[in-house]
Design an enzyme around this catalytic site. Structure first.
Site, mmCIF file in Angstrom:
data_model
loop_
_atom_site.group_PDB
_atom_site.id
_atom_site.type_symbol
_atom_site.label_atom_id
_atom_site.label_comp_id
_atom_site.label_asym_id
_atom_site.label_seq_id
_atom_site.Cartn_x
_atom_site.Cartn_y
_atom_site.Cartn_z
ATOM 1 N N CYS A 132 45.959 -121.641 -57.287
ATOM 2 C CA CYS A 132 46.430 -122.784 -56.499
ATOM 3 C C CYS A 132 47.592 -123.412 -57.254
ATOM 4 C CB CYS A 132 45.311 -123.805 -56.353
ATOM 5 S SG CYS A 132 43.820 -123.117 -55.657
ATOM 6 N N TRP A 143 44.711 -122.174 -52.584
ATOM 7 C CA TRP A 143 44.417 -120.774 -52.268
ATOM 8 C C TRP A 143 42.885 -120.716 -52.292
ATOM 9 C CZ3 TRP A 143 46.488 -116.421 -50.497
ATOM 10 C CH2 TRP A 143 45.780 -115.249 -50.640
ATOM 11 N N ASN A 160 42.328 -125.931 -60.181
ATOM 12 C CA ASN A 160 42.684 -124.521 -59.934
ATOM 13 C C ASN A 160 41.738 -123.698 -60.786
ATOM 14 O OD1 ASN A 160 43.935 -122.076 -59.446
ATOM 15 N ND2 ASN A 160 45.487 -122.382 -61.032
ATOM 16 N N GLY A 161 40.968 -122.805 -60.176
ATOM 17 C CA GLY A 161 40.038 -121.976 -60.947
ATOM 18 C C GLY A 161 38.752 -121.788 -60.161
ATOM 19 N N GLU A 218 47.764 -93.329 -51.833
ATOM 20 C CA GLU A 218 48.259 -94.684 -52.099
ATOM 21 C C GLU A 218 49.570 -94.640 -52.878
ATOM 22 O OE1 GLU A 218 48.136 -97.550 -51.200
ATOM 23 O OE2 GLU A 218 48.858 -98.803 -52.837
ATOM 24 N N LYS A 229 53.319 -96.122 -51.666
ATOM 25 C CA LYS A 229 54.164 -97.050 -52.441
ATOM 26 C C LYS A 229 55.603 -96.547 -52.477
ATOM 27 C CE LYS A 229 52.070 -100.106 -52.602
ATOM 28 N NZ LYS A 229 51.052 -99.748 -51.719
ATOM 29 N N GLU A 238 57.224 -96.798 -48.966
ATOM 30 C CA GLU A 238 57.482 -98.101 -48.339
ATOM 31 C C GLU A 238 58.490 -98.950 -49.101
ATOM 32 O OE1 GLU A 238 54.209 -100.828 -47.857
ATOM 33 O OE2 GLU A 238 53.245 -100.111 -49.669
ATOM 34 N N HIS A 290 47.366 -73.978 -48.200
ATOM 35 C CA HIS A 290 47.123 -73.705 -46.768
ATOM 36 C C HIS A 290 48.299 -74.122 -45.909
ATOM 37 C CE1 HIS A 290 43.025 -72.547 -47.659
ATOM 38 N NE2 HIS A 290 42.890 -73.632 -48.394
#
Ligand code: AGP
Length: 609
Positions: A2, A73, A99-100, A482, A486, A489, A505
């Site tokens: 936050c 957040w 925050n935490g 994945e 990366k 994108e 194959h």
């Protein structure tokens, strides 16, 4: 994560507070609020972005020269005005911003309620306001009242407090969440990120864990939570606001890649019970009976979250013995999936707002499945619409490409697999071994991050490539998928993730000197088979960039370059192996003059189908 700001001095506090929140909005933006000490304590809060609070402040402008503010957040309790900070005590005379994560807030809340305290929110942070109140009512100074409150807390905090009992004073403390004190002329600034202070003070004191500061227009004192004096070194504050928001990194993506050791610690915090040998997932507490009778689990997700789900599948099948199917969400909803009363559907999503994932979830719900959300954004649609859930605690992910969120999803799925496994015969010793290895990973990930410059060099060597195979087997296959995503994108390279066993194959027809392959080949149960794929590529003149584990020199003669990461067990390798792939993609994008944070054609959350 936050955003927190505080001011004490001789000027009106509000202008600094609102500007500071705007500079810290990247840290969290689902609700915000200010508290200002004038003739009395005034608190103004609003759900939504900072702009919503600014609208409120235009008509309710609190005046005063001491104030605190917060942009949230959410980690406990959905985004709402009631859950927004600052939180006040019962007398509405003192206020805190935090925050935490307070791990023992449940027991503290029970104790305080038993002593008559009335709670107005679902957050963990509010317990601090009531603990502070008890110290103030006992006649303590603001700093001592805050210290005594914090000495009851287990968890992490960056916290700032003000009170009518001590006008013109502010106290702040940190443990595990950053706090910076700006030293002005007869005025002092506190913030969770120096970006908020830039331009207001040239000297800053970075509070260390366990330190507390008390400030007024007359001066400031830094001390430990146990009252020992501390020599808070004043450092020079330089840089631009944007640069500071990225902690000095050139892009949010690189900052978020480097946050991953701490992110993993946050995922695990309060969820590892080594004594019982299990993972504690409070968000599943109410569906324990249904989890015990599962005969199938479906994971629905998109993009990186889908690849995390493929890793989770193997973990859950291996440790819990539950059949798992993983669907791309946009396919799941149209295939008339088989759902019984013993089926659970887990939606994995960073944003919790992905339209395809939401649609799949609603289809599963319509068919009677138990629905579980594994999301990063508290209060998101997926979090609200599922029967149960587990938050991934990755903090806000600003860069479009998923990095720390992916890592947090995989780690959270590992905790879920242990949790389910312990209900189905996974021995406590096996669970302890998995959990203790998870706890060792932040340090291993940090050691890979120290090699970051080597991946910039590799990106240069492959800077002209237009095509790439990313190959893997077993746990290496979702990692290959994945990693290839990366590179696609953010560097716009046609990277294709493929099963190493499938290469022969058909796809191998593409391999030649101009078509490199990155092969994920740790010394795992399928290493020899993966090695033979490397030989097949080399036999056709293809160049190989191998990813293996430290101590394995077996590929040195075969691969053009070898990336080595610390050896970890097969199932957890993706949590370490993903870091080089993220860095290689990042530097490949930068090498090509592209903006990794805002790649063309993409959005951070795909809320359309
Ligand atoms: C990953 O780098 C992409 N940003 C994208 O594939 C993303 O993972 C996908 O859109 C799912 O988003 P979600 O996790 O917010 O549901």
């Amino acid at each position: 994560m936050c955003g927190i700001v505080g001011y004490v001095g001789e000027r009106e506090a509000l202008p600094f507070l609102t500007e500071g929140l705007r500079r810290l909005e990247y840290r969290g933006y689902d609700s915000a609020g200010v508290a200002v000490l004038g003739p009395s304590l005034r608190i103004v809060r609003a759900s939504g972005k900072i702009a919503a609070l600014a609208d409120r402040l235009r008509t309710e402008e609190p005046n005063g020269t001491t104030g605190i503010a917060h942009t949230r957040w959410a980690t406990h309790g959905p985004p709402s005005e009631a859950n927004a900070h600052p939180h006040a005590d019962c007398r509405h005379r003192a206020a805190i911003v935090h925050n935490g994560i307070i791990e023992n807030y449940g027991e503290l809340k029970g104790e305080l309620a038993a002593r008559g305290h009335r709670f107005a929110s679902e957050t963990d942070s509010e317990v601090l306001a009531h603990l502070l109140e008890e110290g103030l009512q006992a006649g303590k100074s603001l700093a001592d009242a805050l210290a005594s409150a914090l000495n009851r807390v287990r968890g992490t905090y960056g916290v700032v407090a003000i009170s009518e009992d001590h006008p013109g004073r502010l106290a702040a403390a940190r443990l595990g969440s950053p706090l910076v004190v700006g030293i002005g002329r007869d005025e002092y600034f506190v913030a969770s990120d120096a970006a908020a202070i830039l331009g207001h003070a040239s000297g800053v004191v970075h509070l260390k864990d366990g330190e507390l500061v008390e400030a007024s227009a007359e001066g400031y004192v830094v001390r430990s939570l146990v009252s020992a004096p501390v020599d808070g070194t004043v450092e020079r504050l330089e840089g631009t606001v944007a640069g500071l928001q990225k902690n000095g990194h050139p892009h949010f993506m690189l900052k978020e890649i480097h946050e991953q050791p701490d992110v993993l610690r946050n995922v695990l915090r309060g969820r590892v019970d080594m004594e019982a040998g299990t993972s504690i997932l409070g968000g599943l507490r109410d569906v324990g009976d249904r989890l015990a009778s599962l005969d199938r689990l479906s994971i629905v997700a998109c993009g990186s979250a889908y690849y995390a789900g493929l890793i989770g599948k193997r973990m859950i099948e291996e440790w819990a013995g539950i059949p798992v199917e993983v669907d791309v969400a946009s396919e799941y909803r149209y295939r008339d999936p088989i759902v019984t009363a013993h089926t659970a559907v887990c939606a994995v999503s960073q944003s919790g707002e992905t339209a395809d994932t939401l649609a799949a979830l609603r289809e599963a719900k319509r068919k009677g499945a138990l629905t579980i959300g594994l999301v990063n954004v508290v209060g998101s649609a997926v979090a609200r619409e599922t029967d149960a859930g587990i938050f991934t605690h990755a903090g806000p992910e600003i860069s479009v490409a998923s990095t720390k969120a992916f890592l947090a999803q995989v780690a959270t799925l590992a905790l879920l697999a242990v949790h389910l496994g312990r209900r189905r015969g996974l021995p406590s010793a096996s669970a302890r071994a998995i959990l203790s290895e998870l706890e060792r990973l932040p340090r291993l990930i940090a050691s890979v991050l120290e090699q970051a410059a080597a991946f910039r060099t590799l990106a240069r060597e492959y800077g002209a490539e237009r095509d790439f195979f990313y190959l893997g087997r077993g746990y290496g296959l979702p990692l290959a998928l994945e990693g290839a995503l990366k590179l696609k994108e953010i560097a716009y390279v046609h990277a294709e993730g493929y099963g190493a066993g499938e290469l022969k194959h058909g796809p191998i027809s593409l391999v030649d000197a101009a078509f490199p392959s990155l092969v994920i080949a740790p010394r795992d149960s399928v290493y020899e088979k993966t090695r033979s794929a490397i030989e097949q590529i080399r036999a056709r003149g293809g160049r190989v960039l191998a990813l293996t584990d430290e101590g394995n020199a077996d590929l040195d003669g075969l691969a053009a370059q070898v990336i080595r990461v610390p050896h970890v067990s097969e199932a957890l390798f993706p949590l370490v192996g993903i870091v080089p792939l993220q860095l290689f993609a990042y530097y490949s994008a930068v090498q090509r003059g592209l903006d990794p944070d805002q790649p063309r054609n993409l959005a951070k959350s795909v809320t359309v189908e």
